[in-house]
Enzyme design. Structure first.
Site, PDB file in Angstrom:
ATOM      1  CB  CYS A  91     -32.237  13.466 -14.737  1.00  0.00           C
ATOM      2  SG  CYS A  91     -33.945  13.742 -15.213  1.00  0.00           S
ATOM      3  CB  CYS A  94     -33.802  16.540 -13.512  1.00  0.00           C
ATOM      4  SG  CYS A  94     -34.403  14.867 -13.181  1.00  0.00           S
TER       5      CYS A  94
END
Length: 325
Positions: A91, A94
């Site tokens: 991600c 993230c």
């Protein structure tokens, strides 16, 4: 002057869905310890202000699994705020968000703890919260979710979010008050970009205020606070330019669309929104094609200055739909 509606959080729906509605007891620890001890609080910063152990101070950031969730999140949240970070190695956002959360957790001095959950390794936790995307961040207090957001928010917004949570939970979670007494917590810095815009607005320099809000939106296109404020500034500029005789001019020549728009702005600014709405709805009924669309867009922009639940706006929207169809 009409005040704009409050900016809605882009994750209000997520927060509403989680808050008080998720049964965390559904995810039990897989193995109970023979003598379960309460979780140790994070280590506070040292006297010289440095955080022991580096940016992620010992105890300020913990990796949580399905087996440790009950102890590390649910039980710990009875004493202090626990912020759950649902992330994954693949991600991209993230990787932007997690370092910010880790640093803020380390700075908090034990007021809250960051619980990191790798959703690939612990899918049941993500399922428990009904997370549709990552990163998703959930605040847990007193054993239940209290708020949440998704996406990589800017650090100032995260600080404000944490500050409001700590304020709301201070009297419920003893760890927050204890940490603040020892110099911990979250300091919410003033956003100088908004200060610049607000100062310009207050001194009547609407062009400078508009430019300042537009610069914020150039960097953060989804910033709802800046969007709402910019709409207010533009409306104020239009209302001031309309002139005191705008209503009389519009009444004298109903076919003059620009006069109708200016008069409606002046009526809304004069705390007569029903009159302004009705004026433009009548203009919609009289026009077609591009002229009708111009009036409709102006009216919808006026709606955006108010709370969507305002009865005057709701009625005007119904009337507009009737005029259009």
């Amino acid at each position: 002057m009409t005040h704009p509606r409050g900016s809605a959080s882009k994750t209000a729906a997520l927060s509403a869905a989680l808050s008080g509605a998720v049964d965390l007891s559904a995810l039990k620890a897989r193995a109970e310890a023979p003598q379960k001890q309460p979780p140790a609080p994070p280590r506070p910063p040292s006297a010289d202000g440095d955080v022991p152990g580096g940016p992620a101070a010992e105890g300020a950031v913990i990796d949580v699994t399905e087996a440790s969730f009950q102890t590390d999140v649910v039980e710990r949240s009875l004493q202090q705020l626990v912020v759950v970070d649902l992330w994954a190695e693949w991600c991209g956002p993230c990787k932007q968000l997690s370092p910010v959360l880790e640093r803020l957790a380390a700075e908090s001095g034990g007021a809250w703890v960051l619980a990191k959950v790798d959703v690939d390794a612990n899918p049941r936790i993500a399922q428990l919260f009904g997370a549709q995307s990552i990163p998703t961040v959930i605040a847990i207090g007193g054993g239940q979710p209290v708020d949440a957001f998704s996406g990589a928010l800017p650090e100032p917004e995260i600080r404000k979010w944490l500050g409001s949570l700590l304020d709301a939970l201070r009297d419920k979670l003893p760890g927050i008050k204890a940490a603040e007494e020892n110099g911990g917590g979250v300091e919410v810095p003033e956003d100088t970009r908004f200060t610049e815009a607000e100062d310009a607005f207050e001194r009547g320099d609407l062009a400078a205020a508009q430019a300042a809000y537009e610069r914020i939106l150039d960097v953060e296109p989804a910033n709802e606070e800046a969007k709402t404020a910019l709409a207010q500034v533009k409306f104020t500029a239009r209302a001031e330019a309309a002139g005191p005789d705008a209503i009389a001019k519009a009444d004298a020549d109903p076919a003059d669309l620009d006069a109708q728009l200016a008069a409606a702005d002046l009526e809304v600014a004069g705390q007569q929104p029903e009159a302004g709405f009705s004026r433009l709805i009548a203009a919609v009924r009289r026009t077609a094609g591009d002229e009708r669309n111009k009036v409709r867009e102006h009216l919808v922009a006026l709606f955006e200055l108010f709370d969507p639940a305002d009865e005057r706006v709701m009625k005007a929207r119904r009337d507009l739909a009737s005029a259009l169809y």
